[in-house]
Scaffold this active site. Structure first.
Site, mmCIF file in Angstrom:
data_model
loop_
_atom_site.group_PDB
_atom_site.id
_atom_site.type_symbol
_atom_site.label_atom_id
_atom_site.label_comp_id
_atom_site.label_asym_id
_atom_site.label_seq_id
_atom_site.Cartn_x
_atom_site.Cartn_y
_atom_site.Cartn_z
ATOM 1 C CB CYS A 52 -0.946 0.009 1.195
ATOM 2 S SG CYS A 52 -0.112 -0.064 2.792
ATOM 3 C CG HIS A 100 15.972 1.185 -1.010
ATOM 4 N ND1 HIS A 100 15.507 2.389 -0.528
ATOM 5 C CD2 HIS A 100 14.869 0.518 -1.464
ATOM 6 C CE1 HIS A 100 14.199 2.461 -0.689
ATOM 7 N NE2 HIS A 100 13.787 1.336 -1.254
#
Length: 430
Positions: A52, A100
């Site tokens: 989301c 990351h």
């Protein structure tokens, strides 16, 4: 040929507004986009993550610029403009991509630092990648390492102690609005993981009733049963608005499920009793114009930023420890990658030296017809020792980090010094 580069491209809640993110969300699942990525000749291995709050694609390739261009064009090019691509999509290569991914897996890049959901989402995305056969040796190693890094962060820090999930943040927002949720009626629209987490937190807050609405009624029944609630069909949502106080929506619907004109007549029946909507779906489930109605309050996933400030200072202190762990693990993984890059040269160099040393030993042994087995073994040991001593300076040069000379340059130097790419050596290796 040089080692493949590791590239990560993506958008998330930090870089990209919700209105843009919802255009890029993979609401139809992983199967089709993974199949499409498989058509790109520039990619060797690839993996896709969609939640989301983020969409990220991780892949290996030789030509970074061309591969990036093709991937962005395929995944995002039809949804947003070229200028939006440039503005919102972040790009990480090699060590930055590794770091990351570790940050994401450890939830340091999440909207709510320390939330536990993201690791499960990473693993689920990895299952799709392995099923599609698109994650190979490098990405398998990297993704498994990201899982172990996340576990180490949770074990060695308290980053999860004060953290909350998006679902919990939604419940906290409702609690702030009402002061207490005791006696309130709540409707969950959607019966997935987010809804289940929200139901868990709501019951702890003492709500009077949990109503679950879902496109598949059986799933709504199953969820409602676990929390002494009741289930309704998705088509009944409008009627249920007359009875509940809070609606938390988290479906995977590609379009809005409630619009302003659906809610307006409900408010007359409620005699303008306040109604609170919390939309945690991406793309959005609820029409933003709903917020324009009197006594109706709508919050979307970006509004939850205010809730996540809760316990922020404590989480930040733990995040510093987690960052150190990630830095350590990144160095280890990049060291493994470097060894992968230099291994073919080391193997070839050792084979060449062993061949030359053995040739000289054979010449020597040919002159001595009376050598017994013990003496022959002694010469073999001597040959191995000579090979090791000749190899040592080259190995040290390759494996010792030198900030003035990159690893590819060091490999090139060794190959030139020892003539590893000469026609003679290549012929001998056949």
């Amino acid at each position: 040929m040089s080692r493949d580069a590791i590239v990560l491209l993506g958008v998330n809640h930090k870089t990209t507004p919700l209105a843009v993110r919802e255009k890029l969300a993979l609401s139809a699942g992983y199967e089709e986009p993974l199949r499409a990525l498989g058509q790109l000749a520039e990619l060797r291995e690839y993996y896709l993550l969609s939640t989301c709050n983020r969409v990220e694609v991780l892949f290996t390739c030789q030509d970074v610029e061309e591969a990036q261009r093709r991937v962005l064009e395929l995944l995002f090019g039809r949804a947003i403009t070229a200028s939006e691509l440039e503005q919102y999509v972040y790009r990480h290569v090699n060590a930055d991509a590794v770091e990351h991914l570790f940050l994401v897996a450890s939830s340091l890049d999440s909207m709510i630092v320390g939330e536990a959901q993201i690791l499960g989402q990473l693993k689920e995305a990895y299952r799709h990648a392995t099923k599609a056969g698109c994650s190979g040796f490098i990405l398998n190693k990297l993704l498994h390492k990201s899982f172990s890094v996340a576990k180490r962060v949770r074990t060695e820090t308290m980053i999860g102690a004060n953290a909350v999930s998006i679902s919990y943040a939604a419940v906290e927002l409702a609690r702030k609005i009402f002061g207490s949720l005791a006696g309130k009626k709540v409707m969950l629209v959607g019966a997935g993981e987010m809804a289940e987490l929200a139901a868990e937190h709501l019951v702890r807050q003492g709500v009077a009733e949990v109503v679950v609405a879902n496109r598949t009624l059986q799933r709504a029944v199953n969820l409602a049963r676990g929390y002494n609630g009741r289930a309704v069909a998705l088509a009944e949502v409008r009627d249920q608005l007359r009875q509940v106080d809070i609606i938390i929506s988290s479906t995977g619907a590609p379009d809005l499920i409630l619009r302003k004109e659906d809610v307006r007549p409900v408010m007359r029946d409620r005699r303008n009793r306040p109604l609170f909507f919390i939309d945690i779906a991406v793309p959005r489930d609820l029409d933003p114009a709903i917020n324009e109605l009197d006594n109706v309050f709508l919050y979307d996933i970006d509004d939850l930023h205010n809730v996540v400030e809760m316990n922020k200072s404590e989480r930040d202190r733990e995040a510093v420890k987690a960052q150190r762990i990630i830095a350590e693990e990144k160095l280890k993984f990049c060291g493994w990658l470097a060894n992968m890059e230099s291994t073919p040269t080391i193997v070839q160099l050792r084979a060449m030296i062993e061949r030359q040393v053995r040739a000289e030993v054979e010449k020597t042994m040919g002159r001595f017809e009376t050598l017994d087995e013990r003496q022959r073994q002694g010469l073999e040991k001597m040959a191995a020792a000579i090979t090791g001593k000749i190899m040592f300076p080259a190995l040290r040069y390759l494996k010792t980090d030198n900030h003035c000379v990159s690893l590819p340059e060091r490999i090139k130097t060794i190959r030139e010094l020892y003539l590893l790419d000469s026609a003679a050596n290549e012929q001998e290796d056949l």
